[in-house]
Write a protein that holds these residues in place. Sequence first.
Motif, PDB file in Angstrom:
ATOM      1  N   GLY A 176       0.871  -1.261  -0.114  1.00  0.00           N
ATOM      2  CA  GLY A 176       0.271   0.077   0.030  1.00  0.00           C
ATOM      3  C   GLY A 176       0.903   1.271  -0.076  1.00  0.00           C
ATOM      4  N   ASP A 177       0.672   2.120   0.935  1.00  0.00           N
ATOM      5  CA  ASP A 177       1.336   3.704   0.821  1.00  0.00           C
ATOM      6  C   ASP A 177       2.326   3.401   1.953  1.00  0.00           C
ATOM      7  N   THR A 178       2.646   2.264   2.194  1.00  0.00           N
ATOM      8  CA  THR A 178       4.131   2.200   3.334  1.00  0.00           C
ATOM      9  C   THR A 178       5.163   1.152   2.773  1.00  0.00           C
ATOM     10  N   ALA A 179       6.164   1.901   2.752  1.00  0.00           N
ATOM     11  CA  ALA A 179       7.333   1.016   2.569  1.00  0.00           C
ATOM     12  C   ALA A 179       8.271   1.044   3.765  1.00  0.00           C
ATOM     13  N   VAL A 180       9.076  -0.126   3.874  1.00  0.00           N
ATOM     14  CA  VAL A 180      10.142  -0.326   5.133  1.00  0.00           C
ATOM     15  C   VAL A 180      11.368  -0.672   4.440  1.00  0.00           C
ATOM     16  N   LEU A 181      12.633   0.129   4.842  1.00  0.00           N
ATOM     17  CA  LEU A 181      13.863   0.040   4.207  1.00  0.00           C
ATOM     18  C   LEU A 181      14.786  -0.438   5.313  1.00  0.00           C
ATOM     19  N   ALA A 182      15.467  -1.498   5.143  1.00  0.00           N
ATOM     20  CA  ALA A 182      16.396  -1.866   6.286  1.00  0.00           C
ATOM     21  C   ALA A 182      17.636  -1.876   5.691  1.00  0.00           C
ATOM     22  N   VAL A 183      18.586  -1.239   6.378  1.00  0.00           N
ATOM     23  CA  VAL A 183      20.013  -0.864   5.938  1.00  0.00           C
ATOM     24  C   VAL A 183      20.924  -1.616   7.179  1.00  0.00           C
ATOM     25  N   THR A 184      22.093  -2.311   6.934  1.00  0.00           N
ATOM     26  CA  THR A 184      23.100  -2.973   7.583  1.00  0.00           C
ATOM     27  C   THR A 184      24.549  -2.554   6.993  1.00  0.00           C
ATOM     28  N   VAL A 185      25.531  -2.853   7.707  1.00  0.00           N
ATOM     29  CA  VAL A 185      26.933  -2.973   7.195  1.00  0.00           C
ATOM     30  C   VAL A 185      27.465  -4.126   7.403  1.00  0.00           C
ATOM     31  N   GLY A 186      27.804  -4.819   6.194  1.00  0.00           N
ATOM     32  CA  GLY A 186      28.483  -6.159   6.118  1.00  0.00           C
ATOM     33  C   GLY A 186      27.704  -7.286   6.514  1.00  0.00           C
ATOM     34  N   ARG A 187      26.285  -7.316   6.610  1.00  0.00           N
ATOM     35  CA  ARG A 187      25.367  -8.306   7.058  1.00  0.00           C
ATOM     36  C   ARG A 187      24.445  -8.515   5.942  1.00  0.00           C
ATOM     37  N   GLU A 188      23.979  -9.648   5.602  1.00  0.00           N
ATOM     38  CA  GLU A 188      22.820  -9.900   4.777  1.00  0.00           C
ATOM     39  C   GLU A 188      21.551  -9.387   5.501  1.00  0.00           C
TER      40      GLU A 188
END
Length: 241
Positions: free
Chosen positions: A112-124
């Motif tokens: 819908g009108d919501t997105a979620v972004l996950a960001v990490t360093v060096g880990r899947e």
Amino acid sequence: MMDFTPQCERVPTSSEEADLELWRIHLNPPPEQLPAAVALLSADERARRDRFKIEAVKRRFAIARASMRQLLAKAAGRDPRDIRFDYGPQGKPSIARAGNPGDIRFNLSHSGDTAVLAVTVGREVGVDVERLRDNVDFQKLARRFFSPVEAATLNRLAGDDLKRRFFRIWTAKEAYIKAVGLGLRIPLDQFAFQISENDAPRLTDASHDPPQMQRWRFHQFEFGDECVATVGVERTPLNPA
């Protein structure tokens, strides 16, 4: 043209995930922001956007990708227009290695009108968000796609409890297959989660690849009565450099 500013807020995460950034992105910003969002997209992203027939879908795609570019650029210390993506065999995106010396990794999901972004360093990492919809035959879908244990758990529930538990399991399973990067090459009934009210989801069965049970941590979030999201993060890289 105005600069594009993502309409988003950072979601608080567990202290054990110090390098994890989790962002909730709103995909229905003021209409005047849309041209600036489209201007941030690469040529292939604009072509993909233009293939959609429904205006709301085109808008959500443009805002999600432009927001992702801005947030990744901030994490990587880059200009958002300079971010280039590679794609794994099952389509999982990553920042092109040549422009990613800090090994920033990410995953995006929207509903819908919501997105979620996950960001990490060096880990899947893998993330999934779903709107809490009512027009779903929860138990039928569970019998078809979930493990027998998960389906049996849902069979004991009804009403709002059934709906929330279904989407908590569904987002956990989607986050897992996105994190692993194999998509639906892993049948959804070949692994199982234990979901309880107050604890994080736990991967309790992975008959397709048992070591995966120790590889991941999962965290779950609800955004009021609108959405539930799950993020799966690698405890340590499987093949550290």
